[in-house]
Design a protein around this motif. Structure first.
Motif, PDB file in Angstrom:
ATOM      1  N   SER A   1      -0.458  15.076 -20.729  1.00 19.43           N
ATOM      2  CA  SER A   1       0.305  14.227 -20.197  1.00 19.43           C
ATOM      3  C   SER A   1      -0.576  14.597 -18.358  1.00 19.43           C
ATOM      4  N   VAL A   2      -0.635  13.880 -18.021  1.00 19.72           N
ATOM      5  CA  VAL A   2      -1.125  14.033 -16.448  1.00 19.72           C
ATOM      6  C   VAL A   2      -0.539  14.121 -15.210  1.00 19.72           C
ATOM      7  N   MET A   3       0.239  15.325 -15.200  1.00 17.51           N
ATOM      8  CA  MET A   3       1.421  15.202 -14.155  1.00 17.51           C
ATOM      9  C   MET A   3       1.378  15.802 -12.317  1.00 17.51           C
ATOM     10  N   VAL A   4       2.064  14.849 -11.669  1.00 19.25           N
ATOM     11  CA  VAL A   4       1.218  14.786  -9.873  1.00 19.25           C
ATOM     12  C   VAL A   4       2.961  14.553  -9.091  1.00 19.25           C
ATOM     13  N   ASP A   5       3.066  15.428  -8.403  1.00 17.59           N
ATOM     14  CA  ASP A   5       3.924  15.148  -8.129  1.00 17.59           C
ATOM     15  C   ASP A   5       4.441  13.965  -7.528  1.00 17.59           C
ATOM     16  N   LYS A   6       6.058  13.149  -7.249  1.00 16.25           N
ATOM     17  CA  LYS A   6       5.515  11.655  -7.679  1.00 16.25           C
ATOM     18  C   LYS A   6       5.852  10.943  -5.673  1.00 16.25           C
ATOM     19  N   GLU A   7       5.831  12.125  -4.834  1.00 13.68           N
ATOM     20  CA  GLU A   7       5.528  11.561  -3.503  1.00 13.68           C
ATOM     21  C   GLU A   7       3.828  10.803  -3.003  1.00 13.68           C
ATOM     22  N   LYS A   8       3.202  12.364  -4.190  1.00 22.37           N
ATOM     23  CA  LYS A   8       1.261  12.417  -3.932  1.00 22.37           C
ATOM     24  C   LYS A   8       0.973  11.038  -4.868  1.00 22.37           C
ATOM     25  N   ARG A   9       2.235  10.517  -5.825  1.00 20.85           N
ATOM     26  CA  ARG A   9       1.459   9.354  -6.772  1.00 20.85           C
ATOM     27  C   ARG A   9       1.694   8.315  -5.957  1.00 20.85           C
ATOM     28  N   ILE A  10       2.284   7.922  -5.033  1.00 22.40           N
ATOM     29  CA  ILE A  10       3.016   6.800  -4.320  1.00 22.40           C
ATOM     30  C   ILE A  10       1.876   6.977  -2.874  1.00 22.40           C
ATOM     31  N   ALA A  11       1.883   8.473  -2.412  1.00 23.82           N
ATOM     32  CA  ALA A  11       0.297   8.647  -1.272  1.00 23.82           C
ATOM     33  C   ALA A  11      -0.583   7.619  -1.801  1.00 23.82           C
ATOM     34  N   ARG A  12      -1.214   8.471  -2.814  1.00 22.80           N
ATOM     35  CA  ARG A  12      -2.293   7.373  -3.412  1.00 22.80           C
ATOM     36  C   ARG A  12      -2.548   6.524  -4.275  1.00 22.80           C
ATOM     37  N   THR A  13      -1.433   5.885  -4.817  1.00 20.49           N
ATOM     38  CA  THR A  13      -0.985   4.683  -5.623  1.00 20.49           C
ATOM     39  C   THR A  13      -1.094   3.114  -3.813  1.00 20.49           C
ATOM     40  N   MET A  14      -0.354   4.109  -3.405  1.00 28.78           N
ATOM     41  CA  MET A  14      -0.269   2.350  -2.219  1.00 28.78           C
ATOM     42  C   MET A  14      -1.470   2.806  -1.663  1.00 28.78           C
ATOM     43  N   GLU A  15      -2.789   3.606  -1.485  1.00 32.54           N
ATOM     44  CA  GLU A  15      -4.115   3.569  -1.300  1.00 32.54           C
ATOM     45  C   GLU A  15      -4.633   3.087  -2.194  1.00 32.54           C
ATOM     46  N   ARG A  16      -5.158   3.425  -3.624  1.00 35.35           N
ATOM     47  CA  ARG A  16      -5.778   2.546  -4.271  1.00 35.35           C
ATOM     48  C   ARG A  16      -5.216   0.933  -4.539  1.00 35.35           C
ATOM     49  N   ASP A  17      -3.728   0.495  -4.518  1.00 37.40           N
ATOM     50  CA  ASP A  17      -3.502  -0.814  -4.844  1.00 37.40           C
ATOM     51  C   ASP A  17      -2.997  -1.204  -3.650  1.00 37.40           C
ATOM     52  N   GLY A  18      -2.630  -1.189  -2.869  1.00 32.23           N
ATOM     53  CA  GLY A  18      -2.796  -1.444  -1.013  1.00 32.23           C
ATOM     54  C   GLY A  18      -0.950  -2.074  -1.158  1.00 32.23           C
ATOM     55  N   LEU A  19      -0.294  -1.576  -2.610  1.00 34.79           N
ATOM     56  CA  LEU A  19       0.901  -1.657  -2.784  1.00 34.79           C
ATOM     57  C   LEU A  19       2.161  -0.718  -1.544  1.00 34.79           C
ATOM     58  N   THR A  20       3.170  -1.779  -1.587  1.00 39.42           N
ATOM     59  CA  THR A  20       4.367  -1.341  -0.560  1.00 39.42           C
ATOM     60  C   THR A  20       5.420   0.456  -1.726  1.00 39.42           C
ATOM     61  N   ARG A  21       5.650   1.059  -0.751  1.00 43.52           N
ATOM     62  CA  ARG A  21       6.483   2.292  -1.684  1.00 43.52           C
ATOM     63  C   ARG A  21       7.575   1.240  -2.100  1.00 43.52           C
ATOM     64  N   GLU A  22       7.918   0.033  -1.804  1.00 45.56           N
ATOM     65  CA  GLU A  22       8.554   0.282  -2.854  1.00 45.56           C
ATOM     66  C   GLU A  22       8.288  -0.605  -3.934  1.00 45.56           C
TER      67      GLU A  22
END
Ligand code: ATP
Length: 199
Positions: free
Chosen positions: A128-149
């Motif tokens: 399993s690849v693990m990352v703290d929640k806030e970092k995952r949110i930030a990286r995914t927002m940047e990658r996919d342009g999705l909102t935090r919600e």
């Protein structure tokens, strides 16, 4: 038969990035999500079953209507089970054929839902690849342009970090930069080879 390593992680954890590093080290990687999409678009038996269960709207002129299907299953666990019972056995069969065709001692199966689908049970070792929640949110927002919600809704839909850790043999930490991740992958590969020797 090759030694099967499963790799998973929550949304935006970096499992695809980690899998790419494994590939660079000579490990063939089977991407379950990509193959599942291909199977749903091209396997006529699977297509017929999906249409029977979800209606003609499940496909449009571009192939699988992912938006429609996602909407159907996201809030309805029974429908999700139906879809999975069509897709998972087909992906399992496809993986088995792919695995045998590889001429390497180790192969890797990458899947977002490796644990949820139960396919981790068919792996000799689970990473399993693990990352703290806030970092995952930030990286995914940047990658996919999705909102935090949007991202939080997906995270809340997935299993928890604790459940993931409980089913994993090896944890890769991806809280730092890519050089650190690469080093983690190299360490994990040494770890895998040790475990293989005692398998
Ligand atoms: P998903 O399941 O959502 O498809 P994933 O687990 O496969 O995600 P990746 O696509 O590999 O995750 O990584 C998520 C994003 O974070 C990507 O844009 C990737 O480039 C970036 N990323 C991954 N690891 C790091 C890192 N160590 N430092 C900075 N960015 C990273």
């Amino acid at each position: 038969h090759p030694f099967v390593v499963g790799i998973t992680g929550g949304i935006g954890s970096g499992k695809s990035t980690a899998a790419k590093f494994f590939e660079e080290l000579g490990i063939p990687v089977y991407n379950s999500d990509t193959r599942a999409k291909l199977i749903q678009n091209e396997n006529s038996e699977v297509k017929a079953k999906i249409i029977a269960a979800f209606g003609e709207e499940a496909y449009d002129e571009n192939g699988l209507n992912k938006a429609y299907l996602s909407k159907q299953v996201f809030q309805d666990n029974e429908k999700l089970k139906v879809l999975n019972s069509i897709v998972h056995p087909a992906v399992f069969k496809d993986f088995e054929a792919w695995k045998i065709a590889q001429q390497t001692p180790i192969v890797m199966k990458e899947a977002a839902i490796l644990i949820e689908s139960g396919s981790y049970k068919d792996c000799d070792l689970v990473i399993s690849v693990m990352v703290d929640k806030e970092k995952r949110i930030a990286r995914t927002m940047e990658r996919d342009g999705l909102t935090r919600e949007d991202i939080l809704a997906r995270i809340n839909h997935q299993i928890t970090d604790e459940e993931r850790i409980a089913k994993s043999d090896v944890i890769i930490d991806n809280n730092s930069d890519l050089a650190h991740l690469k080093n983690e992958v190299e360490q994990a590969l040494m770890n895998i080879k040790k475990k293989m020797a005692s398998h």
